[in-house]
Design an enzyme around this catalytic site. Sequence first.
Site, PDB file in Angstrom:
ATOM      1  N   CYS A   1      13.764  10.160   7.031  1.00 18.81           N
ATOM      2  CA  CYS A   1      13.619   9.756   8.564  1.00 18.81           C
ATOM      3  C   CYS A   1      15.099   9.999   8.939  1.00 18.81           C
ATOM      4  CB  CYS A   1      13.059   8.694   8.549  1.00 18.81           C
ATOM      5  SG  CYS A   1      13.746   7.647   7.279  1.00 18.81           S
TER       6      CYS A   1
ATOM      7  N   LYS B   1       0.958  -1.333   0.056  1.00 15.61           N
ATOM      8  CA  LYS B   1      -0.042   0.065   0.043  1.00 15.61           C
ATOM      9  C   LYS B   1       0.777   1.278   0.066  1.00 15.61           C
ATOM     10  CE  LYS B   1      -1.726   2.611   2.903  1.00 15.61           C
ATOM     11  NZ  LYS B   1      -1.752   4.142   1.968  1.00 15.61           N
TER      12      LYS B   1
ATOM     13  N   GLU C   1       9.785   1.070  10.848  1.00 20.67           N
ATOM     14  CA  GLU C   1      10.689   1.936  10.530  1.00 20.67           C
ATOM     15  C   GLU C   1      10.162   3.607  10.457  1.00 20.67           C
ATOM     16  OE1 GLU C   1      13.915   1.402  10.120  1.00 20.67           O
ATOM     17  OE2 GLU C   1      13.799  -0.683   9.201  1.00 20.67           O
TER      18      GLU C   1
ATOM     19  N   GLU D   1      10.540  16.062  15.550  1.00 24.50           N
ATOM     20  CA  GLU D   1      10.795  15.840  13.991  1.00 24.50           C
ATOM     21  C   GLU D   1      10.096  16.912  13.142  1.00 24.50           C
ATOM     22  OE1 GLU D   1       9.265  12.344  12.018  1.00 24.50           O
ATOM     23  OE2 GLU D   1      11.292  12.053  11.235  1.00 24.50           O
TER      24      GLU D   1
HETATM   25  P1  NAP Z   1       2.288   8.152   7.882  1.00 21.42           P
HETATM   26  O1  NAP Z   1       1.289   9.045   8.001  1.00 21.42           O
HETATM   27  O2  NAP Z   1       2.633   7.392   9.117  1.00 21.42           O
HETATM   28  O3  NAP Z   1       1.915   7.249   6.613  1.00 21.42           O
HETATM   29  C1  NAP Z   1       2.785   6.263   6.274  1.00 21.42           C
HETATM   30  C2  NAP Z   1       1.772   5.376   5.635  1.00 21.42           C
HETATM   31  O4  NAP Z   1       1.018   4.666   6.597  1.00 21.42           O
HETATM   32  C3  NAP Z   1       0.936   5.813   4.495  1.00 21.42           C
HETATM   33  O5  NAP Z   1       1.145   4.814   3.354  1.00 21.42           O
HETATM   34  C4  NAP Z   1      -0.293   6.059   5.129  1.00 21.42           C
HETATM   35  O6  NAP Z   1      -1.377   5.976   4.155  1.00 21.42           O
HETATM   36  C5  NAP Z   1      -0.163   4.837   5.993  1.00 21.42           C
HETATM   37  N1  NAP Z   1      -1.108   4.913   7.169  1.00 21.42           N
HETATM   38  C6  NAP Z   1      -1.817   6.369   7.736  1.00 21.42           C
HETATM   39  N2  NAP Z   1      -2.520   5.718   8.816  1.00 21.42           N
HETATM   40  C7  NAP Z   1      -2.557   4.311   8.748  1.00 21.42           C
HETATM   41  C8  NAP Z   1      -3.233   3.456   9.459  1.00 21.42           C
HETATM   42  N3  NAP Z   1      -3.922   3.778  10.876  1.00 21.42           N
HETATM   43  N4  NAP Z   1      -3.134   2.143   9.342  1.00 21.42           N
HETATM   44  C9  NAP Z   1      -2.467   1.872   8.456  1.00 21.42           C
HETATM   45  N5  NAP Z   1      -1.734   2.496   7.580  1.00 21.42           N
HETATM   46  C10 NAP Z   1      -1.676   3.906   7.685  1.00 21.42           C
HETATM   47  O7  NAP Z   1       3.557   9.277   7.594  1.00 21.42           O
HETATM   48  P2  NAP Z   1       3.741   9.984   6.434  1.00 21.42           P
HETATM   49  O8  NAP Z   1       2.836  11.128   6.591  1.00 21.42           O
HETATM   50  O9  NAP Z   1       3.641   9.383   5.139  1.00 21.42           O
HETATM   51  O10 NAP Z   1       5.422  10.315   6.460  1.00 21.42           O
HETATM   52  C11 NAP Z   1       5.724  11.105   7.426  1.00 21.42           C
HETATM   53  C12 NAP Z   1       6.287  10.500   8.676  1.00 21.42           C
HETATM   54  O11 NAP Z   1       6.896   9.080   8.434  1.00 21.42           O
HETATM   55  C13 NAP Z   1       7.515  11.357   9.434  1.00 21.42           C
HETATM   56  O12 NAP Z   1       7.086  11.042  10.947  1.00 21.42           O
HETATM   57  C14 NAP Z   1       8.873  10.481   9.128  1.00 21.42           C
HETATM   58  O13 NAP Z   1       9.641  10.333  10.216  1.00 21.42           O
HETATM   59  C15 NAP Z   1       8.322   8.904   8.903  1.00 21.42           C
HETATM   60  N6  NAP Z   1       9.224   8.135   8.042  1.00 21.42           N
HETATM   61  C16 NAP Z   1       9.977   7.389   8.385  1.00 21.42           C
HETATM   62  C17 NAP Z   1      10.754   6.656   7.603  1.00 21.42           C
HETATM   63  C18 NAP Z   1      11.894   5.688   8.176  1.00 21.42           C
HETATM   64  O14 NAP Z   1      12.541   4.930   7.312  1.00 21.42           O
HETATM   65  N7  NAP Z   1      11.903   5.375   9.562  1.00 21.42           N
HETATM   66  C19 NAP Z   1      10.884   6.848   6.298  1.00 21.42           C
HETATM   67  C20 NAP Z   1       9.977   7.610   5.715  1.00 21.42           C
HETATM   68  C21 NAP Z   1       9.065   8.633   6.775  1.00 21.42           C
HETATM   69  P3  NAP Z   1      -1.918   7.677   3.539  1.00 21.42           P
HETATM   70  O15 NAP Z   1      -0.888   8.148   3.508  1.00 21.42           O
HETATM   71  O16 NAP Z   1      -2.277   6.893   2.136  1.00 21.42           O
HETATM   72  O17 NAP Z   1      -2.916   7.552   4.345  1.00 21.42           O
END
Ligand code: NAP
Length: 454
Positions: free
Chosen positions: A264, A155, A230, A357
């Site tokens: 990240c 996804k 992650e 962050e």
């Molecule tokens: P996010 O809101 O956590 O979303 C990540 C993924 O999870 C997206 O595909 C999102 O779908 C999905 N998602 C959201 N809510 C969910 C739920 N309740 N159940 C299952 N899946 C769900 O993060 P983001 O806004 O995309 O990215 C920013 C954040 O990600 C930052 O805090 C960053 O630190 C973190 N990040 C970490 C890493 C790492 O390697 N550690 C890498 C990249 C990003 P939708 O967006 O389609 O709703």
Amino acid sequence: MPETLNVIEPATEAVLEEVPRAGTVEIDEAVARARGAFPAWRALAPAARAEHMRSLVTVLEANLDELALLEARNAGKPIGDARGEMGMVVETFRYYAGAPERLLGETIPVSGGQAFTVREPLGVVGLIVPWNFPLTIAAWKLAPAIAAGNTAVLKPAELTPLTAIRFAALALEAGIPEGVINVVAGPGSTAGRHLVEHPDVAKIAFTGSTVVGRDIASRAAATIKRVTLELGGKSANIVFADADLERAAAAAPGGAFGNAGQDCCARSRILVEESALERFMGLLEEHVTAIRVGDPLDPNTEMGPLISAGQRDSVASFLADGDPVAFAGTAPEGPGYWFAPTVLGPVARSSRVAREEVFGPIVAVLPFKDEEDAVALANDTIYGLSGSIWTRDGGRALRVARAVDSGVLSINSNTSVRVATPFGGFKQSGYGRELGPHALDAYTEVKSIYYSTR
Ligand code: NAP
Ligand code: MG
């Protein structure tokens, strides 16, 4: 809910493409396809699975420019960066093409017979990825997952589904059997959540925010799903006075502002030894004010826009906290979600920008007194993902590298990720490791078999 997703180009704010918006029904269908494909994929001879992966590498290489352009437009990243990322996607599949034939076990001395271990695939794995490195992070999960004999439902993030959708078509073109790789683009709150709760999914591999990671871990508990996470970071770039300050200052912007800070691994705290602060800031200013922010498709561009208006507002909120602006670069006027690279400092240790962050191009500079203070400051965070240490004293470099609680560290470098080395977090940056040989642990179960010789 509308039936389509309007995919926006962040550099122009225009609709780039409309794609079907999946929900729980499409997740159910994809999981059923993956489940159907699992027995045959798992039973395939290791060499045949490896051959499939090599075919995929060939097809991906032939389509690398197209994928890079799609990723650059959809995620707003400089085309040169996008090409580099697609190169890593190819490298990841190439690396794990060697894995089916190297899923080794152990023989263990016991009495009365022979004991040995084998690695079994988990079954259907659910892969949930964010918008910052859409296809790269998907590849880190898909490649070891399918190499180990699992089938997958991926996804992508709603904001950036295009390369994943294209990838699924290329995988079929490469001859990967139908059902092994399934891509379902839908919102996290519906499609993502349904995947996490699905009883036929054995494992969730997630990259994203710590808040969503927490939600996934707790929902996955109901079916005892395997989970790897992650999550976020607040990584420290530690600069000692004895470092090559010119090199450290030249590398710091890349470490903090790469992918417009939406990384990240961003070293979003620069810790500088007090005695070198003034000199370092002078050097850093030259590099930050020279960053070329603009059109992602211009090959000279170094930094693109942020992913969305919401992300820009969230990043801007850190400026409103009132920490001193040391200096900033420039960014274009709209349309486009632009934000100038900005250095705040010296910043108080209790300040929000020193603790939370940002996920955007703002970096906080914090002075420290000595080695002990530097380590304490680096560890004064709930996160532990990456970081850098700049010094010419080899003993100190190793002491500090051992003392900082972080999954990935680099010495006299700002890089974090290599296909052959494990990547993942300490503390609230998550658990489990991707890449390198370690990723195979995340997609296999160890089975212990005892054969009686009596
Ligand atoms: P996010 O809101 O956590 O979303 C990540 C993924 O999870 C997206 O595909 C999102 O779908 C999905 N998602 C959201 N809510 C969910 C739920 N309740 N159940 C299952 N899946 C769900 O993060 P983001 O806004 O995309 O990215 C920013 C954040 O990600 C930052 O805090 C960053 O630190 C973190 N990040 C970490 C890493 C790492 O390697 N550690 C890498 C990249 C990003 P939708 O967006 O389609 O709703
Ligand atoms: Mg989100």
